[in-house]
Design an enzyme around this catalytic site. Structure first.
Site, PDB file in Angstrom:
ATOM      1  N   ILE A   1      -4.142 -76.735 -38.102  1.00 28.96           N
ATOM      2  CA  ILE A   1      -2.714 -76.940 -38.361  1.00 28.96           C
ATOM      3  C   ILE A   1      -2.315 -78.400 -38.126  1.00 28.96           C
ATOM      4  O   ILE A   1      -1.161 -78.703 -37.837  1.00 28.96           O
ATOM      5  CB  ILE A   1      -1.855 -75.993 -37.508  1.00 28.96           C
ATOM      6  CG1 ILE A   1      -2.197 -76.120 -36.024  1.00 28.96           C
ATOM      7  CG2 ILE A   1      -2.031 -74.568 -37.967  1.00 28.96           C
ATOM      8  CD1 ILE A   1      -1.290 -75.291 -35.117  1.00 28.96           C
TER       9      ILE A   1
ATOM     10  N   ARG B   1     -14.230 -80.195 -21.111  1.00 28.74           N
ATOM     11  CA  ARG B   1     -15.027 -81.101 -21.939  1.00 28.74           C
ATOM     12  C   ARG B   1     -14.252 -81.476 -23.195  1.00 28.74           C
ATOM     13  O   ARG B   1     -13.812 -80.609 -23.954  1.00 28.74           O
ATOM     14  CB  ARG B   1     -16.326 -80.385 -22.315  1.00 28.74           C
ATOM     15  CG  ARG B   1     -17.338 -81.223 -23.073  1.00 28.74           C
ATOM     16  CD  ARG B   1     -18.495 -80.332 -23.483  1.00 28.74           C
ATOM     17  NE  ARG B   1     -19.582 -81.064 -24.087  1.00 28.74           N
ATOM     18  CZ  ARG B   1     -20.558 -80.479 -24.788  1.00 28.74           C
ATOM     19  NH1 ARG B   1     -20.562 -79.153 -24.941  1.00 28.74           N
ATOM     20  NH2 ARG B   1     -21.525 -81.201 -25.316  1.00 28.74           N
TER      21      ARG B   1
ATOM     22  N   ASN C   1     -13.589 -84.380 -29.086  1.00 26.99           N
ATOM     23  CA  ASN C   1     -13.296 -85.556 -29.918  1.00 26.99           C
ATOM     24  C   ASN C   1     -12.158 -86.335 -29.276  1.00 26.99           C
ATOM     25  O   ASN C   1     -10.998 -85.911 -29.336  1.00 26.99           O
ATOM     26  CB  ASN C   1     -12.917 -85.127 -31.330  1.00 26.99           C
ATOM     27  CG  ASN C   1     -12.747 -86.307 -32.281  1.00 26.99           C
ATOM     28  OD1 ASN C   1     -12.542 -87.430 -31.866  1.00 26.99           O
ATOM     29  ND2 ASN C   1     -12.830 -86.034 -33.575  1.00 26.99           N
ATOM     30  N   PRO C   2     -12.438 -87.460 -28.638  1.00 24.61           N
ATOM     31  CA  PRO C   2     -11.379 -88.226 -27.967  1.00 24.61           C
ATOM     32  C   PRO C   2     -10.235 -88.631 -28.895  1.00 24.61           C
ATOM     33  O   PRO C   2      -9.083 -88.706 -28.460  1.00 24.61           O
ATOM     34  CB  PRO C   2     -12.120 -89.452 -27.428  1.00 24.61           C
ATOM     35  CG  PRO C   2     -13.538 -89.008 -27.276  1.00 24.61           C
ATOM     36  CD  PRO C   2     -13.778 -88.049 -28.408  1.00 24.61           C
TER      37      PRO C   2
ATOM     38  N   GLY D   1       2.753 -76.272 -37.315  1.00 26.62           N
ATOM     39  CA  GLY D   1       3.290 -74.942 -37.040  1.00 26.62           C
ATOM     40  C   GLY D   1       3.960 -74.866 -35.688  1.00 26.62           C
ATOM     41  O   GLY D   1       4.999 -74.244 -35.530  1.00 26.62           O
TER      42      GLY D   1
ATOM     43  N   GLY E   1      -8.551 -75.686 -23.632  1.00 21.53           N
ATOM     44  CA  GLY E   1      -7.609 -76.091 -24.667  1.00 21.53           C
ATOM     45  C   GLY E   1      -6.752 -77.249 -24.202  1.00 21.53           C
ATOM     46  O   GLY E   1      -6.523 -77.430 -23.011  1.00 21.53           O
TER      47      GLY E   1
ATOM     48  N   GLY F   1      -4.034 -78.460 -26.707  1.00 19.11           N
ATOM     49  CA  GLY F   1      -2.968 -78.647 -27.688  1.00 19.11           C
ATOM     50  C   GLY F   1      -1.575 -78.484 -27.118  1.00 19.11           C
ATOM     51  O   GLY F   1      -0.609 -78.998 -27.687  1.00 19.11           O
ATOM     52  N   GLU F   2      -1.443 -77.763 -25.988  1.00 13.62           N
ATOM     53  CA  GLU F   2      -0.113 -77.457 -25.463  1.00 13.62           C
ATOM     54  C   GLU F   2       0.178 -78.065 -24.097  1.00 13.62           C
ATOM     55  O   GLU F   2       1.337 -78.223 -23.717  1.00 13.62           O
ATOM     56  CB  GLU F   2       0.065 -75.937 -25.424  1.00 13.62           C
ATOM     57  CG  GLU F   2       0.153 -75.368 -26.827  1.00 13.62           C
ATOM     58  CD  GLU F   2      -0.043 -73.854 -26.903  1.00 13.62           C
ATOM     59  OE1 GLU F   2       0.960 -73.153 -27.095  1.00 13.62           O
ATOM     60  OE2 GLU F   2      -1.178 -73.388 -26.772  1.00 13.62           O
TER      61      GLU F   2
ATOM     62  N   THR G   1      -4.350 -80.297 -36.004  1.00 14.80           N
ATOM     63  CA  THR G   1      -4.873 -80.617 -34.685  1.00 14.80           C
ATOM     64  C   THR G   1      -6.205 -81.354 -34.729  1.00 14.80           C
ATOM     65  O   THR G   1      -6.623 -81.916 -33.718  1.00 14.80           O
ATOM     66  CB  THR G   1      -5.071 -79.333 -33.877  1.00 14.80           C
ATOM     67  OG1 THR G   1      -5.969 -78.480 -34.597  1.00 14.80           O
ATOM     68  CG2 THR G   1      -3.756 -78.593 -33.676  1.00 14.80           C
TER      69      THR G   1
END
Length: 700
Positions: free
Chosen positions: A460, A585, A588-589, A233, A658, A660-661, A462
């Protein structure tokens, strides 16, 4: 019995990985339905005007045709809704490519053929579709996305800038960018007994459910929106879009399920894009590069339909120290589609301008770019005056420089050469807000010793499903094979949209609290044994998240890039890119590294490839597919690495931020800075392509 090994912090493959690689994972238009019909959107061919006639006669003669929905025949929608979703309700055309009809047929082929036969006459009007610094419609919006102040001012920028020993004043430009997820915007809708079921490609099925309820004036309980698997997305599916609305309208009209998927060409406009931005950066510093004054002015566009104001200059408010500061945003309302979220909205284009300007300042002051950023680091938010919940930008800069071998860099630009290739290195900082929105989650224990965790989170691509499962396993304190997780359905406990890098932090907290509450009750009531009749616990974390300590919370990072430019052709290659991040933290690496590398790759794409090319005669982009709108492919990324530093954050009970960005923030600037170091040429307009370089490169 020994305690299970901790799941959080350990690499784990995606739970749904086998389904995806074997093709059994169902996406929005892959769910079976009896009597299925197909929709095909018809788009306007003019940029502004009014429909004066629609002739559907030829279309309806085609075999298999069921209906053509237009502003004259489509079901009426409740007008108390976002104007963007009031589809096929009136004859006015606001931009070229706006959806003006929907053809519904027995087969996809028939619908497509019917769409070609719809004849539309327009009364056209002059349009304005090009963003400029002096566009007459420029104004100051009330706020910028999502609710930041439009302008800020600390100290006296003008006097601080004029008094500075070194001054920089430059303008940077980025074009329109299009999200282009692998799965296009798509939906399958069906009505039965007054209830609506929609399978949607969405980043937030709860918001889609609410929007459909308002549009069709139905209670939320009569609508179910499912998005178990979503093929990407990047923000473009972060708010309700046209596809579930049109599919639901068509299904109601023809009395059978309707499937609608936009083509690749059709998603260039009606479903959002990143606005082009014009940015002026002014930096005032002493001879050692310490900032005294910083100003970031941003100009972007929105449509005449709805206001969307990109928060481009917001990152400058928190990244570097300077006593005199100003940021502004101005917006032009043009005859174009409405822009929307795209990965790291605001921070992504804003970081290109700011981090290129910082590189230019480093050159002007004769200071190493890494050292310049360290000298302007700050433990206190420069505008709010509060200590950060954690700030490890310096650690990212130092660790990245060490891993990359930055100390061996010759600061002179345009001097390093390998055969016919000029070689250079560049870097940039990164920052992105770390938020923890409230969410609800349910945890249930069965009499057979298994556990179910339910939350309307959306994965999505990730790896969110897997990360939440890991959090649940640790909170329950049981082996992972006894825990199942359900996500992506509006019938599940509500959760925030998958966006803003909030998912693992916000959803994870709700999952953790539900599972720990269930564990306590099992221990207290059943001595830790399985409940004979089952037991479930549901929690909502809004109060807890609202009570978190007030402190500026951000993820940080540093990008390092090697670029090579061919002196004969101007071709650019990026053989090496490395990023180091402070993201709290890491759950999940495996999926964390995937997300960071994905963002960095998109930054290379932004710097060297992507560009929405507007033909102002028609007010539309001329490159509307992946053959003409180029994105980075595997061959463009030779070696890319992502690492993270220890980052204990006090702003989230689980210590999660976060990520993701953050990977895309600053990455395009690092590429641009590396190209400058290789060639000595400073390009301030993206993308950087061979035609902008070849005539200016040395031929010797």
């Amino acid at each position: 019995m020994s305690a299970p090994t901790a799941a959080v912090g350990r690499a784990h493959p995606r739970l749904e990985g086998r389904e995806k690689v074997t093709g059994t994972a169902r996406y929005a238009v892959e769910h079976p339905a009896n009597g299925l019909a197909y929709g095909w959107a018809v788009q306007s061919s003019v940029a502004k005007g009014r429909i004066i006639r629609i002739d559907i006669t030829a279309a309806m003669r085609e075999p298999g045709m069921l209906a053509v929905l237009t502003h004259e025949t489509a079901p009426r929608l409740n007008p108390a809704q976002s104007p963007e979703l009031l589809l096929l309700q009136q004859p006015r055309v606001r931009y070229r490519g706006e959806i003006v009809a929907l053809v519904v047929a027995e087969s996809l082929e028939a619908a497509r053929e019917g769409a070609q036969l719809v004849r539309i006459d327009y009364d056209t009007e002059p349009h304005s579709s090009v963003l400029t610094e002096r566009h007459p419609s420029l104004y100051k919006p009330e706020h910028v996305n999502p609710a930041y102040p439009t302008d800020t001012c600390v100290g006296d920028f003008d006097s601080g800038y004029e008094a500075a020993e070194v001054r920089l004043d430059q303008t940077y430009r980025t074009p329109a960018y299009h999200n282009n997820p692998m799965e296009p915007h798509a939906a399958t809708a069906s009505w039965a007994d007054g209830r609506l079921l929609v399978h949607d490609s969405s980043q937030g099925s709860r918001d889609v459910q609410a929007a459909l309820g308002r549009l069709f004036e139905l209670p939320a309980g009569t609508i179910r929106v499912a998005a178990e698997h979503v093929g990407g997305g990047f923000g473009g599916k972060g708010s309700p879009r046209c596809t579930p609305v049109l599919a639901a309208m068509a299904a109601r009209q023809v009395g059978r399920p309707v499937r609608l998927a936009l083509t690749r060409q059709q998603i260039f406009g009606p479903v959002g894009y990143r606005t082009p931005v014009i940015q002026r950066i002014r930096l005032g510093a002493d001879a050692d590069g310490r900032l005294a004054a910083i100003c970031h002015d941003a100009i972007s566009q929105s449509s005449t339909i709805e206001e969307f104001a990109e928060q481009t200059a917001v990152l400058t408010r928190a990244l570097y120290a300077a006593p005199h500061r100003r940021t502004t945003h101005r917006l032009a309302r043009l005859d174009v589609p409405t822009p929307s979220w795209m990965r790291a909205p605001g921070e992504c284009p804003g970081s290109f301008a700011l981090e290129c300007a910082m590189d230019e300042l480093a050159v002007a002051c004769g200071v190493d770019p890494v050292e310049l950023r360290l000298r302007n680091d700050t433990e206190v938010d420069p505008e709010e005056g509060l200590p950060f919940s954690s700030r490890n930008l310096a650690a990212c800069l130092r660790d990245g420089a060490r891993r990359f071998g930055w100390a061996d860099r010759d600061p002179a630009a345009g001097v390093r050469r390998q055969g016919r290739w000029l070689v250079g290195t560049g870097m940039a900082s990164a920052i992105y807000p770390a938020r923890t929105p409230g969410a609800s989650a349910e945890a249930a224990a069965g009499p057979d010793g298994t556990y179910q965790v339910r939350i309307n989170a959306t994965d999505i691509g990730t790896g969110a499903r897997t990360a939440l499962w890991q959090i649940a396993v640790d909170a329950l304190g049981v082996p992972g094979d006894r825990v199942a997780i359900s996500i992506g359905d509006s019938d599940l406990p509500p959760a925030y949209v998958a966006g803003g890098s909030t998912g693992t932090a916000g959803w994870g907290l709700a999952v953790d609290r539900a599972c720990r509450s269930l564990r306590r009750q099992l221990d207290e009531r059943y001595g830790g044994s399985a409940p004979p009749d089952g037991l479930s616990v549901r929690v909502h974390t809004a109060e807890e998240t609202a009570a978190l300590p007030r402190a500026p919370r951000y993820s940080f990072g540093a990008h390092f890039v090697e670029a090579r430019v061919n002196v004969d052709s101007g071709e650019i290659r990026v053989p090496r890119m490395l990023g180091v991040f402070a993201v709290g933290r890491v759950v999940n690496p495996t999926t964390a590294r995937s997300q960071l590398i994905g963002g960095m790759t998109m930054g290379i794409s932004m710097a060297l490839h992507e560009e929405g090319l507007l033909d102002q005669r028609f007010g539309d982009w001329v490159n509307r597919d992946l053959a003409t709108y180029h994105v980075t492919a595997c061959a463009d990324v030779e070696r890319i690495e992502a690492y993270w530093v220890p980052d204990e954050d006090r702003g989230n009970p689980l210590g999660i931020k976060g990520l993701g960005e953050i990977g895309i923030v600053g990455s395009a600037a690092a590429v641009a800075n590396a190209v400058h170091h290789a060639t000595g040429l400073r390009l301030r307009t993206l993308p950087i392509q061979l035609d902008k370089l070849v005539d200016r490169l040395p031929l010797g």
